[in-house]
Scaffold this motif. Structure first.
Motif, PDB file in Angstrom:
ATOM      1  N   MET A  18      59.133 117.640 -77.463  1.00 37.30           N
ATOM      2  CA  MET A  18      59.139 117.950 -75.983  1.00 37.30           C
ATOM      3  C   MET A  18      57.820 117.266 -75.492  1.00 37.30           C
ATOM      4  SD  MET A  18      59.641 121.581 -74.472  1.00 37.30           S
ATOM      5  CE  MET A  18      60.616 122.105 -73.068  1.00 37.30           C
ATOM      6  N   MET A  34      59.097 113.684 -75.305  1.00 36.82           N
ATOM      7  CA  MET A  34      59.868 113.434 -74.256  1.00 36.82           C
ATOM      8  C   MET A  34      59.084 113.570 -72.956  1.00 36.82           C
ATOM      9  SD  MET A  34      62.998 112.607 -73.172  1.00 36.82           S
ATOM     10  CE  MET A  34      63.183 112.577 -75.014  1.00 36.82           C
ATOM     11  N   GLY A  35      58.227 114.252 -72.733  1.00 32.18           N
ATOM     12  CA  GLY A  35      57.425 114.526 -71.541  1.00 32.18           C
ATOM     13  C   GLY A  35      56.735 113.199 -71.197  1.00 32.18           C
ATOM     14  N   LEU A  89      57.348 110.202 -72.380  1.00 34.16           N
ATOM     15  CA  LEU A  89      58.475 109.165 -72.115  1.00 34.16           C
ATOM     16  C   LEU A  89      59.050 109.127 -70.733  1.00 34.16           C
ATOM     17  CD1 LEU A  89      60.251 107.283 -74.127  1.00 34.16           C
ATOM     18  CD2 LEU A  89      62.291 108.890 -73.539  1.00 34.16           C
ATOM     19  N   ILE A  90      59.182 110.559 -70.096  1.00 33.07           N
ATOM     20  CA  ILE A  90      59.695 110.442 -68.848  1.00 33.07           C
ATOM     21  C   ILE A  90      58.681 110.109 -67.843  1.00 33.07           C
ATOM     22  CG2 ILE A  90      60.621 112.065 -67.032  1.00 33.07           C
ATOM     23  CD1 ILE A  90      62.472 111.508 -69.414  1.00 33.07           C
ATOM     24  N   ARG A  91      57.570 110.531 -68.115  1.00 31.23           N
ATOM     25  CA  ARG A  91      56.322 110.255 -67.168  1.00 31.23           C
ATOM     26  C   ARG A  91      56.022 108.722 -66.937  1.00 31.23           C
ATOM     27  NH1 ARG A  91      52.530 114.130 -69.193  1.00 31.23           N
ATOM     28  NH2 ARG A  91      52.892 115.100 -67.218  1.00 31.23           N
ATOM     29  N   ARG A  92      56.106 108.185 -68.241  1.00 28.54           N
ATOM     30  CA  ARG A  92      55.765 106.527 -68.286  1.00 28.54           C
ATOM     31  C   ARG A  92      57.026 105.749 -67.776  1.00 28.54           C
ATOM     32  NH1 ARG A  92      56.469 103.447 -72.597  1.00 28.54           N
ATOM     33  NH2 ARG A  92      56.975 104.863 -73.815  1.00 28.54           N
ATOM     34  N   GLY A  93      58.158 106.390 -67.988  1.00 28.14           N
ATOM     35  CA  GLY A  93      59.438 105.665 -67.364  1.00 28.14           C
ATOM     36  C   GLY A  93      59.669 105.715 -66.122  1.00 28.14           C
ATOM     37  N   LEU A  94      59.390 107.004 -65.438  1.00 28.65           N
ATOM     38  CA  LEU A  94      59.326 107.241 -63.730  1.00 28.65           C
ATOM     39  C   LEU A  94      58.116 106.407 -63.172  1.00 28.65           C
ATOM     40  CD1 LEU A  94      60.204 111.133 -63.508  1.00 28.65           C
ATOM     41  CD2 LEU A  94      61.784 109.087 -63.065  1.00 28.65           C
ATOM     42  N   ASN A  95      57.007 106.617 -63.833  1.00 29.46           N
ATOM     43  CA  ASN A  95      55.964 105.870 -63.109  1.00 29.46           C
ATOM     44  C   ASN A  95      56.230 104.204 -63.046  1.00 29.46           C
ATOM     45  OD1 ASN A  95      53.772 107.383 -61.989  1.00 29.46           O
ATOM     46  ND2 ASN A  95      54.010 108.366 -63.963  1.00 29.46           N
ATOM     47  N   GLU A  96      56.788 103.662 -64.139  1.00 26.47           N
ATOM     48  CA  GLU A  96      57.170 102.280 -64.205  1.00 26.47           C
ATOM     49  C   GLU A  96      58.276 101.995 -63.224  1.00 26.47           C
ATOM     50  OE1 GLU A  96      57.553 100.847 -68.187  1.00 26.47           O
ATOM     51  OE2 GLU A  96      59.220  99.493 -67.556  1.00 26.47           O
ATOM     52  N   TRP A  97      59.106 102.778 -63.098  1.00 26.48           N
ATOM     53  CA  TRP A  97      60.459 102.683 -62.079  1.00 26.48           C
ATOM     54  C   TRP A  97      59.827 102.733 -60.645  1.00 26.48           C
ATOM     55  CZ3 TRP A  97      62.821 105.939 -58.527  1.00 26.48           C
ATOM     56  CH2 TRP A  97      63.977 105.615 -57.858  1.00 26.48           C
ATOM     57  N   VAL A  98      58.869 103.622 -60.283  1.00 28.83           N
ATOM     58  CA  VAL A  98      58.452 103.802 -59.060  1.00 28.83           C
ATOM     59  C   VAL A  98      57.573 102.525 -58.762  1.00 28.83           C
ATOM     60  CG1 VAL A  98      56.588 105.049 -57.796  1.00 28.83           C
ATOM     61  CG2 VAL A  98      58.418 106.186 -58.767  1.00 28.83           C
ATOM     62  N   GLN A 140      57.813  99.785 -59.365  1.00 23.28           N
ATOM     63  CA  GLN A 140      58.779  98.394 -59.132  1.00 23.28           C
ATOM     64  C   GLN A 140      59.099  98.573 -57.836  1.00 23.28           C
ATOM     65  OE1 GLN A 140      61.051  98.587 -62.409  1.00 23.28           O
ATOM     66  NE2 GLN A 140      59.982  97.975 -63.851  1.00 23.28           N
ATOM     67  N   GLY A 141      58.953  99.604 -56.767  1.00 23.81           N
ATOM     68  CA  GLY A 141      59.882  99.825 -55.891  1.00 23.81           C
ATOM     69  C   GLY A 141      59.402  98.946 -54.662  1.00 23.81           C
ATOM     70  N   GLY A 168      56.364 100.501 -51.114  1.00 25.16           N
ATOM     71  CA  GLY A 168      57.492 100.817 -52.136  1.00 25.16           C
ATOM     72  C   GLY A 168      57.516 101.812 -53.237  1.00 25.16           C
ATOM     73  N   ARG A 223      60.107 104.914 -53.392  1.00 23.70           N
ATOM     74  CA  ARG A 223      60.855 105.327 -54.639  1.00 23.70           C
ATOM     75  C   ARG A 223      60.581 106.778 -55.060  1.00 23.70           C
ATOM     76  NH1 ARG A 223      62.378 100.648 -58.771  1.00 23.70           N
ATOM     77  NH2 ARG A 223      64.019  99.535 -57.442  1.00 23.70           N
ATOM     78  N   PHE A 259      62.770  99.759 -69.426  1.00 28.08           N
ATOM     79  CA  PHE A 259      62.699 100.913 -69.963  1.00 28.08           C
ATOM     80  C   PHE A 259      62.734 101.874 -68.674  1.00 28.08           C
ATOM     81  CE2 PHE A 259      59.000 103.907 -70.182  1.00 28.08           C
ATOM     82  CZ  PHE A 259      59.874 104.794 -70.996  1.00 28.08           C
ATOM     83  N   VAL A 311      65.141 105.182 -67.788  1.00 26.55           N
ATOM     84  CA  VAL A 311      64.522 106.593 -67.488  1.00 26.55           C
ATOM     85  C   VAL A 311      65.200 107.140 -66.167  1.00 26.55           C
ATOM     86  CG1 VAL A 311      62.566 108.138 -67.518  1.00 26.55           C
ATOM     87  CG2 VAL A 311      62.760 106.369 -69.248  1.00 26.55           C
ATOM     88  N   PHE A 320      56.557 115.235 -63.582  1.00 30.55           N
ATOM     89  CA  PHE A 320      56.403 114.242 -64.330  1.00 30.55           C
ATOM     90  C   PHE A 320      55.975 112.966 -63.794  1.00 30.55           C
ATOM     91  CE2 PHE A 320      58.977 116.625 -67.762  1.00 30.55           C
ATOM     92  CZ  PHE A 320      57.908 116.971 -68.355  1.00 30.55           C
TER      93      PHE A 320
END
Lengths: 257, 172
Positions: A43, A46-47, A49-58, A60-61, B16, B20, B102, B106, B125
């Motif tokens: 857990m 996974m937490g 991973l999700i935190r890092r992934g969502l922040n990376e995606w945001v 790039q917005g 941005g 998101r 990545f 996610v 998160f």
């Protein structure tokens, strides 16, 4: 605590949000239960991973250009020339209307004799023709009012009242309130609790409805396919949750718009 | 420099990310756009109350946005949609052939969660909210937040591990 209870607390434990006694209890369990200790490790991973992934995606917005422009227009209104200033325009219109009203009520034949003004103003939206002809009314827009006002029915301690009917885009919005029922989201998914509307005996398609708990009543907003004005409408609800029970209706209100 | 200019100088580098963030909480771009517009107008109206100077602006406006989004979510969760057959259809998109970054991978896994689970995961998160604050924001019991989060993480673990093993199989 059993394994199932411990697992629900793992997120709070991993983020340091548990009280000292709860934390001690979880730690004692993890030191003796390999399966839960493994679950905690997974857990945590996974937490992260999700935190890092969502922040990376945001990060790039970007905002669509149309939306950025829409927001900017709301905050930076363009400079207006005097006739675009609505307050000034409204003032002028009010003043003109007042002058016209005085003229109209005191000297209507003079208004009618002015060609342009006569054409514009002497075709009223409301026409009253005295005897011997029939009384006629011509309203400028379809009426949004419910007739009779606040049409109500009561059964089994539950009161249904229709408050409002209006056209919203391509849909008809009907607002009604119900007193004496419980806002039970699960049981409101049951189609027997959904409103049905008939217009001149034909069922009108329901698009969606929502319910909002207010003090003393629940307000429902139902959206149906568009209706013509002046129709006889019947709103029916088959069954409703009241306390622990489902209470059988139907509750039926007939009104017109 | 006018108040508007000062506001936009701070707002534009953030918009941005804000967009998101709203998209992640609300699950679609149309609602995200509406929420961003509403939150930006609210922030501009309250701009003179910003405390902590310009450095506090990103956190401050993000908090306004998250509040706006959770208000929309609460309202939406009270709406009972009329069931349609297409509501039960899978929204699983076709697997793209290109390498997915990545973060997008996610997000793709989080996006496919049911709204009840997605909202809790994103508030936890992405916005680092405490479980009790999530319960208050979504107007649900704390126990429900805990169980949804636990279930969501298990689903995400399965989904992301499947992706990973799929990639490994593809590399062989």
């Amino acid at each position: 605590m059993q394994c199932d209870d411990i697992r629900l607390e793992l997120q709070a434990y991993l983020e340091g949000e548990l009280a000292p006694d709860e934390r001690a209890e979880v730690e004692a369990h993890l030191s003796t239960c390999q399966a839960c200790a493994e679950e905690a490790r997974a857990m945590r991973g996974m937490g992260d991973l999700i935190r890092r992934g969502l922040n990376e995606w945001v990060d790039q917005g970007t905002v669509p250009a149309e939306l950025a422009a829409r927001i900017e227009v709301h905050i930076r209104p363009r400079k207006k020339v005097w006739w675009q200033n609505w307050q000034l325009a409204a003032g002028l219109v009010t003043a003109a209307a007042a002058v016209f009203l005085v003229l109209f009520t005191t000297q209507p034949e003079r208004i009618a004799s002015i060609p342009l003004l006569g054409a514009l103003f002497m075709t009223p939206d409301f026409t009253y023709t005295a005897a011997p002809g029939p009384v006629t009314e011509k309203l400028p827009k379809p009426s949004n009012e419910v007739h009779p006002q606040n049409a109500t029915t009561e059964k089994e301690g539950i009161t249904l009242t229709v408050n409002l009917i209006e056209q919203v885009g391509h849909l008809t919005h009907i607002q009604y309130t119900i007193k004496g029922m419980t806002l039970d989201k699960e049981r409101l998914k049951n189609p027997v609790t959904h409103p049905t509307l008939t217009a001149a005996g034909k069922k009108v398609s329901l698009s969606s409805f929502n319910a909002d708990q207010r003090s003393g009543a629940i307000v429902f907003n139902a959206y149906f396919d568009a209706l013509q004005s002046g129709q006889s409408l019947t709103l029916t609800i088959g069954s409703l949750p009241a306390g622990e029970q489902m209470v059988q209706g139907p509750w039926q209100v007939t009104f017109s718009n | 420099m006018t108040l508007e200019d000062r506001f936009f100088a701070l707002y534009k580098p953030e918009q941005g990310r804000l967009y998101r963030t709203a998209w992640a909480i609300l699950g679609n771009e149309a609602d995200a756009g509406d929420a961003l517009q509403e939150a930006t107008i609210r922030a501009y109206r309250a701009f003179d109350q910003l405390k902590g100077g310009e450095a506090a602006f990103p956190y401050w406006i993000r908090r306004i946005l998250v509040n706006t989004c959770t208000q929309i979510l609460r309202k939406r969760m009270r709406v009972i949609p009329v069931e349609r057959p297409e509501d039960h259809m899978s929204e699983e998109p076709a697997t793209p052939d290109v390498d997915v970054p990545f973060g997008s991978e996610v997000w793709e896994a989080v996006r496919l969660l049911d709204e009840r689970y997605r909202a809790v995961v994103v508030l936890r998160f992405l916005n680092d909210m405490q479980l009790e604050d999530i319960a208050t924001a979504l107007d649900i019991p704390l126990g429900t937040v805990k169980s949804r989060l636990h279930t969501a993480l298990k689903m995400l673990r399965t989904k992301l591990n499947n992706n990973e093993s799929g990639e490994r199989r593809g590399a062989l």
